[in-house]
Scaffold this active site. Structure first.
Site, PDB file in Angstrom:
ATOM      1  N   ASN A   9       0.835  -1.206   0.000  1.00 57.42           N
ATOM      2  CA  ASN A   9       0.000   0.000   0.000  1.00 57.42           C
ATOM      3  C   ASN A   9       0.864   1.248   0.000  1.00 57.42           C
ATOM      4  O   ASN A   9       1.937   1.263   0.617  1.00 57.42           O
ATOM      5  CB  ASN A   9      -0.860   0.076   1.278  1.00 57.42           C
ATOM      6  CG  ASN A   9      -1.993  -0.936   1.293  1.00 57.42           C
ATOM      7  OD1 ASN A   9      -2.435  -1.390   0.240  1.00 57.42           O
ATOM      8  ND2 ASN A   9      -2.461  -1.275   2.479  1.00 57.42           N
ATOM      9  N   ASP A  11       0.922   4.427   1.885  1.00 55.65           N
ATOM     10  CA  ASP A  11       0.303   4.933   3.114  1.00 55.65           C
ATOM     11  C   ASP A  11       0.324   6.460   3.128  1.00 55.65           C
ATOM     12  O   ASP A  11       1.395   7.074   3.054  1.00 55.65           O
ATOM     13  CB  ASP A  11       1.071   4.425   4.351  1.00 55.65           C
ATOM     14  CG  ASP A  11       0.798   2.965   4.656  1.00 55.65           C
ATOM     15  OD1 ASP A  11      -0.044   2.331   3.978  1.00 55.65           O
ATOM     16  OD2 ASP A  11       1.435   2.437   5.601  1.00 55.65           O
ATOM     17  N   ASN A  41       5.233  -4.420   4.815  1.00 51.72           N
ATOM     18  CA  ASN A  41       5.879  -4.129   6.108  1.00 51.72           C
ATOM     19  C   ASN A  41       6.538  -5.394   6.670  1.00 51.72           C
ATOM     20  O   ASN A  41       7.649  -5.351   7.202  1.00 51.72           O
ATOM     21  CB  ASN A  41       4.865  -3.621   7.135  1.00 51.72           C
ATOM     22  CG  ASN A  41       4.185  -2.330   6.706  1.00 51.72           C
ATOM     23  OD1 ASN A  41       4.712  -1.600   5.883  1.00 51.72           O
ATOM     24  ND2 ASN A  41       3.015  -2.062   7.265  1.00 51.72           N
ATOM     25  N   GLU A 135      -4.918  -9.044   3.456  1.00 53.71           N
ATOM     26  CA  GLU A 135      -5.196  -7.845   2.644  1.00 53.71           C
ATOM     27  C   GLU A 135      -5.137  -8.139   1.150  1.00 53.71           C
ATOM     28  O   GLU A 135      -5.089  -7.214   0.352  1.00 53.71           O
ATOM     29  CB  GLU A 135      -4.194  -6.727   3.001  1.00 53.71           C
ATOM     30  CG  GLU A 135      -4.483  -6.097   4.350  1.00 53.71           C
ATOM     31  CD  GLU A 135      -3.614  -4.886   4.668  1.00 53.71           C
ATOM     32  OE1 GLU A 135      -2.516  -4.767   4.105  1.00 53.71           O
ATOM     33  OE2 GLU A 135      -4.048  -4.075   5.493  1.00 53.71           O
ATOM     34  N   THR A 210      -0.125 -11.910  20.183  1.00 51.68           N
ATOM     35  CA  THR A 210       0.573 -10.671  20.550  1.00 51.68           C
ATOM     36  C   THR A 210      -0.329  -9.852  21.468  1.00 51.68           C
ATOM     37  O   THR A 210      -1.541  -9.809  21.295  1.00 51.68           O
ATOM     38  CB  THR A 210       0.961  -9.857  19.299  1.00 51.68           C
ATOM     39  OG1 THR A 210      -0.216  -9.535  18.558  1.00 51.68           O
ATOM     40  CG2 THR A 210       1.920 -10.632  18.420  1.00 51.68           C
ATOM     41  N   LEU A 211       0.304  -9.194  22.444  1.00 52.05           N
ATOM     42  CA  LEU A 211      -0.443  -8.467  23.475  1.00 52.05           C
ATOM     43  C   LEU A 211      -0.012  -7.007  23.542  1.00 52.05           C
ATOM     44  O   LEU A 211      -0.079  -6.376  24.594  1.00 52.05           O
ATOM     45  CB  LEU A 211      -0.223  -9.145  24.834  1.00 52.05           C
ATOM     46  CG  LEU A 211      -0.597 -10.630  24.923  1.00 52.05           C
ATOM     47  CD1 LEU A 211      -0.075 -11.253  26.204  1.00 52.05           C
ATOM     48  CD2 LEU A 211      -2.117 -10.803  24.820  1.00 52.05           C
ATOM     49  N   ASP A 236       4.438   6.326  16.937  1.00 50.93           N
ATOM     50  CA  ASP A 236       3.532   5.825  15.896  1.00 50.93           C
ATOM     51  C   ASP A 236       3.486   4.296  16.000  1.00 50.93           C
ATOM     52  O   ASP A 236       4.478   3.625  15.723  1.00 50.93           O
ATOM     53  CB  ASP A 236       4.067   6.265  14.514  1.00 50.93           C
ATOM     54  CG  ASP A 236       3.116   5.897  13.381  1.00 50.93           C
ATOM     55  OD1 ASP A 236       2.123   5.187  13.626  1.00 50.93           O
ATOM     56  OD2 ASP A 236       3.380   6.341  12.250  1.00 50.93           O
ATOM     57  N   ASP A 242       3.413  -5.775  12.453  1.00 48.33           N
ATOM     58  CA  ASP A 242       4.097  -6.292  11.263  1.00 48.33           C
ATOM     59  C   ASP A 242       5.587  -6.491  11.559  1.00 48.33           C
ATOM     60  O   ASP A 242       6.188  -7.485  11.136  1.00 48.33           O
ATOM     61  CB  ASP A 242       3.934  -5.317  10.090  1.00 48.33           C
ATOM     62  CG  ASP A 242       2.471  -5.114   9.712  1.00 48.33           C
ATOM     63  OD1 ASP A 242       1.684  -6.061   9.889  1.00 48.33           O
ATOM     64  OD2 ASP A 242       2.131  -4.014   9.249  1.00 48.33           O
ATOM     65  N   ASN A 266       9.634  -8.877  20.316  1.00 52.04           N
ATOM     66  CA  ASN A 266       9.128  -7.835  21.224  1.00 52.04           C
ATOM     67  C   ASN A 266      10.020  -6.606  21.203  1.00 52.04           C
ATOM     68  O   ASN A 266       9.541  -5.465  21.236  1.00 52.04           O
ATOM     69  CB  ASN A 266       9.069  -8.362  22.667  1.00 52.04           C
ATOM     70  CG  ASN A 266       7.826  -9.191  22.920  1.00 52.04           C
ATOM     71  OD1 ASN A 266       6.846  -9.094  22.203  1.00 52.04           O
ATOM     72  ND2 ASN A 266       7.880 -10.014  23.967  1.00 52.04           N
TER      73      ASN A 266
HETATM   74  O1  RIB Z   1      -0.237  -2.721   9.693  1.00 56.70           O
HETATM   75  C1  RIB Z   1      -0.090  -1.433   9.167  1.00 56.70           C
HETATM   76  C2  RIB Z   1      -0.524  -1.377   7.742  1.00 56.70           C
HETATM   77  O2  RIB Z   1      -1.914  -1.595   7.665  1.00 56.70           O
HETATM   78  C3  RIB Z   1      -0.282  -0.050   7.054  1.00 56.70           C
HETATM   79  O3  RIB Z   1       0.969   0.023   6.428  1.00 56.70           O
HETATM   80  C4  RIB Z   1      -1.454   0.063   6.089  1.00 56.70           C
HETATM   81  O4  RIB Z   1      -1.084   0.075   4.747  1.00 56.70           O
HETATM   82  C5  RIB Z   1      -2.369  -1.105   6.415  1.00 56.70           C
HETATM   83  O5  RIB Z   1      -2.234  -2.128   5.519  1.00 56.70           O
END
Ligand code: RIB
Length: 293
Positions: A9, A11, A41, A135, A210-211, A236, A242, A266
């Site tokens: 994607n 972003d 990612n 996705e 995952t927690l 962020d 990922d 982790n």
């Molecule tokens: O997990 C984060 C991702 O979720 C972002 O990069 C966005 O593109 C969505 O796929």
């Protein structure tokens, strides 16, 4: 080699005081474009951790620049095709605490043909692992085909949707799930019950739950292992899961004990939340170091 069938994607990331409420209009204090998509990612995280990864996916012409981004992270991009249709993108709001809200549009991520899947798996070898998130399209076909070839499949069913339940989940070797995904798969609402129920539903699969900042728990037929998370100042949180998956699988591929794999993942996820964007820039496994608080 990890063969990752995953989204790519563009972003579009907006920094805001708070996530926009229904009917509200607010101005962003910052706007940036990053390479993203859960698939991309995770591929970049695997490569940065030091393991071999080939990404399988489809972008639109406007996303060609992402190929360079993946390549420079060390990802094999030879199975990424460029369509003349628009690629996937995400609109991401990040609030002052680093929390996010994400809208995705699949674009070419949802146009992956079965012959492209066959071609990508034709060169797989024994010992390769197939990784998938939720996705892209044709996920049941990827699971079935990989399984028929004797390749273990790792599924990260994110973002979760009701269709996941109908996937051939019994053929998944490793699940990596968060609590939301675990609840949707099992109907249970706390970590212990989710893991117990996953063991019953998928008795031969390995499961990582995952927690977030609390770390992660692993379970298989024989053992249950927990690793604590790390407290850092989040800038962020996008893509932290990922990063966890990429480092966990890279560590697992290098035959480290599961406890060490969880601890490495982790630490990588904790470092990830201190950086902006979903595809983070991290060091190889041995050189990971938490930032000072
Ligand atoms: O997990 C984060 C991702 O979720 C972002 O990069 C966005 O593109 C969505 O796929």
């Amino acid at each position: 080699m990890i063969i990752n069938f995953g989204s790519l994607n563009i972003d579009h990331v907006y920094r805001l005081d708070h996530i926009v409420k229904p009917g509200e209009t607010i101005a962003a204090s910052d706007y940036a474009i990053f390479a993203g998509g859960k698939g991309a990612n995770q591929s970049m995280a695997v490569a940065q951790a030091g393991a071999a990864v080939r990404h399988v996916g489809k972008i639109g012409p406007e996303g060609r620049w992402m190929l360079e981004r993946l390549k420079s992270a060390g990802v094999d991009v030879s199975s990424i095709t460029v369509s003349d249709k628009p690629g996937g993108h995400a609109i991401i709001e990040v609030d002052k605490n680093g929390q996010n809200a994400i809208v995705i549009h699949g674009g070419t991520n949802t146009m992956i043909a079965t012959d492209e899947i066959d071609a990508a798996l034709a060169s797989a070898h024994a010992g390769d692992l197939v990784l998938i998130q939720n996705e892209i399209n044709n996920i049941p076909y990827i699971i079935e085909t990989a399984h028929a070839k004797g390749l273990p499949v790792c599924l990260n069913p994110a973002p979760m949707d009701p269709g996941v339940i109908a996937y051939p989940l019994a053929k998944v070797s490793i699940f990596v799930i968060n609590e939301t995904e675990g609840q949707a798969l099992t109907g249970k609402d706390n970590p212990k019950s989710i893991l117990d129920e996953m063991r019953v539903a998928f008795p031969t699969s390995r499961v990582v739950l995952t927690l977030g900042a609390a770390g992660a728990v692993y379970t298989d037929e024989k053992e249950r292992i927990r690793a604590e998370g790390h407290k850092v100042k989040a800038v962020d949180t996008t893509g932290a899961g990922d990063t966890f998956i990429g480092y966990f699988l890279a560590a697992l591929a290098s035959t480290m004990p599961v406890q060490a794999c969880l601890e490495i993942a982790n630490m990588a996820a904790a470092i990830a939340v201190t950086q902006r964007g979903a595809s983070k820039t991290l060091a190889k496994i041995g050189a990971l170091a938490l930032p000072e608080n």
